[in-house]
Design an enzyme around this catalytic site. Structure first.
Site, PDB file in Angstrom:
ATOM      1  N   ASP A 116      67.300  12.456  27.489  1.00  0.00           N
ATOM      2  CA  ASP A 116      66.972  13.847  27.206  1.00  0.00           C
ATOM      3  C   ASP A 116      66.428  14.443  28.504  1.00  0.00           C
ATOM      4  O   ASP A 116      66.062  13.711  29.432  1.00  0.00           O
ATOM      5  CB  ASP A 116      65.921  13.894  26.090  1.00  0.00           C
ATOM      6  CG  ASP A 116      65.382  15.286  25.866  1.00  0.00           C
ATOM      7  OD1 ASP A 116      66.186  16.219  25.671  1.00  0.00           O
ATOM      8  OD2 ASP A 116      64.139  15.443  25.897  1.00  0.00           O
ATOM      9  N   ASP A 121      62.038  12.115  23.989  1.00  0.00           N
ATOM     10  CA  ASP A 121      60.626  12.318  23.658  1.00  0.00           C
ATOM     11  C   ASP A 121      60.400  12.890  22.270  1.00  0.00           C
ATOM     12  O   ASP A 121      59.252  13.012  21.838  1.00  0.00           O
ATOM     13  CB  ASP A 121      59.968  13.266  24.670  1.00  0.00           C
ATOM     14  CG  ASP A 121      60.470  14.700  24.527  1.00  0.00           C
ATOM     15  OD1 ASP A 121      61.689  14.921  24.622  1.00  0.00           O
ATOM     16  OD2 ASP A 121      59.645  15.598  24.310  1.00  0.00           O
TER      17      ASP A 121
END
Length: 232
Positions: free
Chosen positions: A11, A172
């Site tokens: 990400d 995350d």
């Protein structure tokens, strides 16, 4: 040293890069245009992860709501501002670039799957001089409507575009972990990103507190993860 995974996907916001300052500035620009009070960076950080539209909707709700007919104008204001100021405050998290470089040096193919628009993601990486580190960048709009994370489409496309093989995904948020799991990959959560909930509740296969821990964690996951995409 040979990497335990042929592919590692990341990400972007809250994982590789701390983009909170620039995203908060863009949100507050849109809020000012709507006659709303500014939010703190900490408040905006809790709204990041589901894409710019989702972030702005939460910000407007937090400051008094918004008529649907007015939302598009505020959204365009946010995108316009962010596009012109996307690398003012943004910086990589400590150890992130060294970790990516180490993966590449070991022969791993590395890419990004983000819910940020692909154009913004590629421009941001280029502005920071990081674009050469990533073989593929897939944004929230790359796969088409309704196919951004937590849908697995972007993660699956990353693996396919990088030639297939054993892969892992690092993120995350719950969006990242759900997307990675739905794609059948082992997942690693970072504890320092834009967490919407305690990191231990995300359901990741491993958690790291610093990128220095990524390499040994990937080695451990590889030893317990079957080639077929499930824990051995």
């Amino acid at each position: 040293m040979t990497s335990p995974f042929a592919i590692v996907g990341f990400d972007l916001d809250g994982t590789l890069l701390d983009t909170s300052g620039d995203l908060a500035a863009a949100v507050n620009h849109a809020l000012a245009g709507a006659g709303r009070p500014a939010l703190t960076t900490g408040q905006v950080t809790t709204m990041i992860g589901g894409g710019a539209k989702h972030m702005l909707a939460q910000a407007l709700d937090a400051t008094g709501g918004c008529d649907e007919s007015e939302f598009r104008g505020h959204y365009k204001a946010l995108l316009g501002y962010y596009g012109n100021h996307l690398a003012v405050h943004t910086r990589p998290y400590p150890g992130a670039i060294a970790a990516v470089e180490a993966l590449r040096a070991s022969g791993t193919r590395v890419g990004v799957v983000t819910n940020k628009f692909e154009g913004f993601a590629t421009r941001l990486l280029d502005a920071l001089g990081l674009a050469p580190l990533f073989d593929v960048v897939i944004g929230g709009d790359t796969m088409g409507p309704g196919r951004s994370k937590p849908a697995p489409d972007g993660v699956l496309a990353l693996v396919e575009r990088l030639g297939g093989g054993r892969a892992a995904f690092v993120g995350d948020s719950i969006y990242d972990i759900q997307a990675g799991k739905a794609a059948g990959l082992p997942t690693v959560a970072v504890s320092f990103g834009f967490l919407l909930q305690p990191v231990g509740t995300l359901g990741a296969d491993a958690v790291i507190d610093h990128f220095d821990q990524l390499s040994p964690v990937l080695a451990r996951l590889s030893a317990t993860w079957s080639a077929g995409g499930a824990p051995a």
